[in-house]
Write a protein that holds these residues in place. Sequence first.
Motif, PDB file in Angstrom:
ATOM      1  N   MET A  76       1.990   5.615  -9.084  1.00  0.00           N
ATOM      2  CA  MET A  76       0.815   4.884  -9.589  1.00  0.00           C
ATOM      3  C   MET A  76       1.178   4.167 -10.879  1.00  0.00           C
ATOM      4  O   MET A  76       1.939   4.674 -11.711  1.00  0.00           O
ATOM      5  N   THR A  77       0.671   3.000 -11.063  1.00  0.00           N
ATOM      6  CA  THR A  77       0.967   2.219 -12.253  1.00  0.00           C
ATOM      7  C   THR A  77       0.472   2.942 -13.498  1.00  0.00           C
ATOM      8  O   THR A  77      -0.622   3.491 -13.522  1.00  0.00           O
ATOM      9  N   ALA A  78       1.302   2.977 -14.529  1.00  0.00           N
ATOM     10  CA  ALA A  78       0.929   3.672 -15.757  1.00  0.00           C
ATOM     11  C   ALA A  78      -0.240   2.972 -16.437  1.00  0.00           C
ATOM     12  O   ALA A  78      -0.323   1.752 -16.431  1.00  0.00           O
ATOM     13  N   PRO A  79      -1.169   3.734 -17.004  1.00  0.00           N
ATOM     14  CA  PRO A  79      -2.308   3.107 -17.690  1.00  0.00           C
ATOM     15  C   PRO A  79      -1.891   2.185 -18.821  1.00  0.00           C
ATOM     16  O   PRO A  79      -2.619   1.277 -19.182  1.00  0.00           O
ATOM     17  N   SER A  80      -0.685   2.408 -19.394  1.00  0.00           N
ATOM     18  CA  SER A  80      -0.249   1.560 -20.502  1.00  0.00           C
ATOM     19  C   SER A  80      -0.168   0.098 -20.097  1.00  0.00           C
ATOM     20  O   SER A  80      -0.349  -0.795 -20.929  1.00  0.00           O
ATOM     21  N   ALA A  81       0.086  -0.164 -18.817  1.00  0.00           N
ATOM     22  CA  ALA A  81       0.128  -1.562 -18.357  1.00  0.00           C
ATOM     23  C   ALA A  81      -1.244  -2.204 -18.496  1.00  0.00           C
ATOM     24  O   ALA A  81      -1.363  -3.373 -18.865  1.00  0.00           O
ATOM     25  N   HIS A  82      -2.262  -1.438 -18.207  1.00  0.00           N
ATOM     26  CA  HIS A  82      -3.633  -1.946 -18.347  1.00  0.00           C
ATOM     27  C   HIS A  82      -3.963  -2.175 -19.819  1.00  0.00           C
ATOM     28  O   HIS A  82      -4.520  -3.212 -20.187  1.00  0.00           O
ATOM     29  N   HIS A  83      -3.626  -1.232 -20.662  1.00  0.00           N
ATOM     30  CA  HIS A  83      -3.921  -1.372 -22.087  1.00  0.00           C
ATOM     31  C   HIS A  83      -3.170  -2.558 -22.687  1.00  0.00           C
ATOM     32  O   HIS A  83      -3.697  -3.297 -23.511  1.00  0.00           O
ATOM     33  N   ALA A  84      -1.916  -2.734 -22.261  1.00  0.00           N
ATOM     34  CA  ALA A  84      -1.141  -3.866 -22.769  1.00  0.00           C
ATOM     35  C   ALA A  84      -1.765  -5.185 -22.351  1.00  0.00           C
ATOM     36  O   ALA A  84      -1.797  -6.149 -23.117  1.00  0.00           O
TER      37      ALA A  84
ATOM     38  N   ILE B  40      -1.834   0.554  -0.399  1.00  0.00           N
ATOM     39  CA  ILE B  40      -2.925   1.509  -0.178  1.00  0.00           C
ATOM     40  C   ILE B  40      -3.841   1.022   0.941  1.00  0.00           C
ATOM     41  O   ILE B  40      -4.238   1.789   1.828  1.00  0.00           O
ATOM     42  N   LEU B  41      -4.180  -0.271   0.913  1.00  0.00           N
ATOM     43  CA  LEU B  41      -5.072  -0.818   1.939  1.00  0.00           C
ATOM     44  C   LEU B  41      -4.463  -0.688   3.336  1.00  0.00           C
ATOM     45  O   LEU B  41      -5.174  -0.492   4.321  1.00  0.00           O
ATOM     46  N   HIS B  42      -3.137  -0.809   3.437  1.00  0.00           N
ATOM     47  CA  HIS B  42      -2.490  -0.699   4.736  1.00  0.00           C
ATOM     48  C   HIS B  42      -2.308   0.759   5.152  1.00  0.00           C
ATOM     49  O   HIS B  42      -2.245   1.051   6.354  1.00  0.00           O
ATOM     50  N   ALA B  43      -2.207   1.670   4.194  1.00  0.00           N
ATOM     51  CA  ALA B  43      -1.990   3.076   4.529  1.00  0.00           C
ATOM     52  C   ALA B  43      -3.283   3.788   4.902  1.00  0.00           C
ATOM     53  O   ALA B  43      -3.275   4.687   5.751  1.00  0.00           O
ATOM     54  N   LEU B  44      -4.399   3.398   4.295  1.00  0.00           N
ATOM     55  CA  LEU B  44      -5.649   4.133   4.499  1.00  0.00           C
ATOM     56  C   LEU B  44      -6.108   4.175   5.960  1.00  0.00           C
ATOM     57  O   LEU B  44      -6.554   5.234   6.431  1.00  0.00           O
ATOM     58  N   PRO B  45      -6.065   3.077   6.723  1.00  0.00           N
ATOM     59  CA  PRO B  45      -6.531   3.157   8.116  1.00  0.00           C
ATOM     60  C   PRO B  45      -5.762   4.196   8.943  1.00  0.00           C
ATOM     61  O   PRO B  45      -6.359   4.915   9.752  1.00  0.00           O
ATOM     62  N   ALA B  46      -4.437   4.280   8.750  1.00  0.00           N
ATOM     63  CA  ALA B  46      -3.651   5.254   9.503  1.00  0.00           C
ATOM     64  C   ALA B  46      -4.028   6.679   9.107  1.00  0.00           C
ATOM     65  O   ALA B  46      -4.146   7.570   9.964  1.00  0.00           O
ATOM     66  N   LEU B  47      -4.236   6.894   7.821  1.00  0.00           N
ATOM     67  CA  LEU B  47      -4.619   8.228   7.363  1.00  0.00           C
ATOM     68  C   LEU B  47      -5.998   8.615   7.884  1.00  0.00           C
ATOM     69  O   LEU B  47      -6.224   9.759   8.296  1.00  0.00           O
ATOM     70  N   ARG B  48      -6.936   7.656   7.875  1.00  0.00           N
ATOM     71  CA  ARG B  48      -8.279   7.948   8.388  1.00  0.00           C
ATOM     72  C   ARG B  48      -8.250   8.224   9.890  1.00  0.00           C
ATOM     73  O   ARG B  48      -9.026   9.054  10.394  1.00  0.00           O
TER      74      ARG B  48
ATOM     75  N   ALA C  24       1.077  -8.855 -10.358  1.00  0.00           N
ATOM     76  CA  ALA C  24       1.788  -8.727  -9.084  1.00  0.00           C
ATOM     77  C   ALA C  24       2.046  -7.278  -8.671  1.00  0.00           C
ATOM     78  O   ALA C  24       1.759  -6.904  -7.517  1.00  0.00           O
ATOM     79  N   PRO C  25       2.589  -6.405  -9.547  1.00  0.00           N
ATOM     80  CA  PRO C  25       2.810  -5.024  -9.089  1.00  0.00           C
ATOM     81  C   PRO C  25       1.520  -4.296  -8.744  1.00  0.00           C
ATOM     82  O   PRO C  25       1.508  -3.452  -7.841  1.00  0.00           O
ATOM     83  N   LEU C  26       0.433  -4.615  -9.440  1.00  0.00           N
ATOM     84  CA  LEU C  26      -0.847  -3.988  -9.125  1.00  0.00           C
ATOM     85  C   LEU C  26      -1.357  -4.471  -7.772  1.00  0.00           C
ATOM     86  O   LEU C  26      -1.897  -3.696  -6.978  1.00  0.00           O
ATOM     87  N   ILE C  27      -1.188  -5.780  -7.508  1.00  0.00           N
ATOM     88  CA  ILE C  27      -1.604  -6.336  -6.213  1.00  0.00           C
ATOM     89  C   ILE C  27      -0.803  -5.708  -5.075  1.00  0.00           C
ATOM     90  O   ILE C  27      -1.346  -5.338  -4.030  1.00  0.00           O
ATOM     91  N   ASP C  28       0.515  -5.574  -5.286  1.00  0.00           N
ATOM     92  CA  ASP C  28       1.369  -4.992  -4.251  1.00  0.00           C
ATOM     93  C   ASP C  28       0.983  -3.543  -3.963  1.00  0.00           C
ATOM     94  O   ASP C  28       0.908  -3.124  -2.803  1.00  0.00           O
ATOM     95  N   ARG C  29       0.761  -2.772  -5.027  1.00  0.00           N
ATOM     96  CA  ARG C  29       0.401  -1.373  -4.831  1.00  0.00           C
ATOM     97  C   ARG C  29      -0.956  -1.250  -4.114  1.00  0.00           C
ATOM     98  O   ARG C  29      -1.115  -0.436  -3.210  1.00  0.00           O
TER      99      ARG C  29
END
Length: 250
Positions: free
Chosen positions: A1-9, A88-96, A79-84
């Motif tokens: 998961m992206t570190a919160p520091s990226a958001h704060h920065a 998640i969006l692609h993994a959730l349907p399989a998990l559900r 970009a890294p947040l969009i990719d992550r």
Amino acid sequence: MTAPSAHHAALRAPLSAPLAYPLRLRLYDGFVVGRRDADTSLAHEPVSGRQPSASLRRLDAELGERCERELWQATAQAAPLIDRRGEILHALPALRAQVDALRARIEAGSASSDAELNRVSATEAHLAPAVVRARRQREAAARLAAPRAQLAALEARIGALEGERAQLEGWLTTLFDGLVTRARALANLYERRAGTLVRSYLRRTPAPDAHRHPLNARAPFAPPAWSSGPNPWLSSAAEAVEGPPPQPTV
């Protein structure tokens, strides 16, 4: 998961210099550039939304370039947040789908018939019916222990991913809102500069002709169209998932 520091920065670090309009720039716009197009013959009627003088067209081009640079820099940060989020969006349907299959399996295994619960083997003939029934229930629970553990683990994983997705979307919203704010601030700055130029032009235009000057018909400087639209990093297109991948790797 992206570190919160990226958001704060992202919240702390502006992507452009302070948008001040210093005195020296106002003097340059008013007394240097403003003298160039004072002659009505050097301006023209606006065509296809273009500004009616060379100096105003230069400012318009600078505004567009600065806004596009802001968009590029913000997209690089996002970009890294969009990719992550996409992972998640692609993994959730399989998990559900796995959760639904496990729930159906558990539900089917839990619906034991009376005949099954009261089944007595040859070695249990001496036992009371209540004891046999309890034994059958324990056997059924033991068979379902592994699926139930898998279901709990999957539900916990989905909950964690949903929480991460919500956090990522909050960060992306903050980044885009900051980008839109900077684009609007740039448009306001360039509109102020254009106002200085136009006032300088019109002061040098003979009074009888001032009201007919093409500069009076100029279009106001405005931020680009994407600044008034939905967040492209959270667009509905990104929500569309063409079926789950074979194996989720999140």
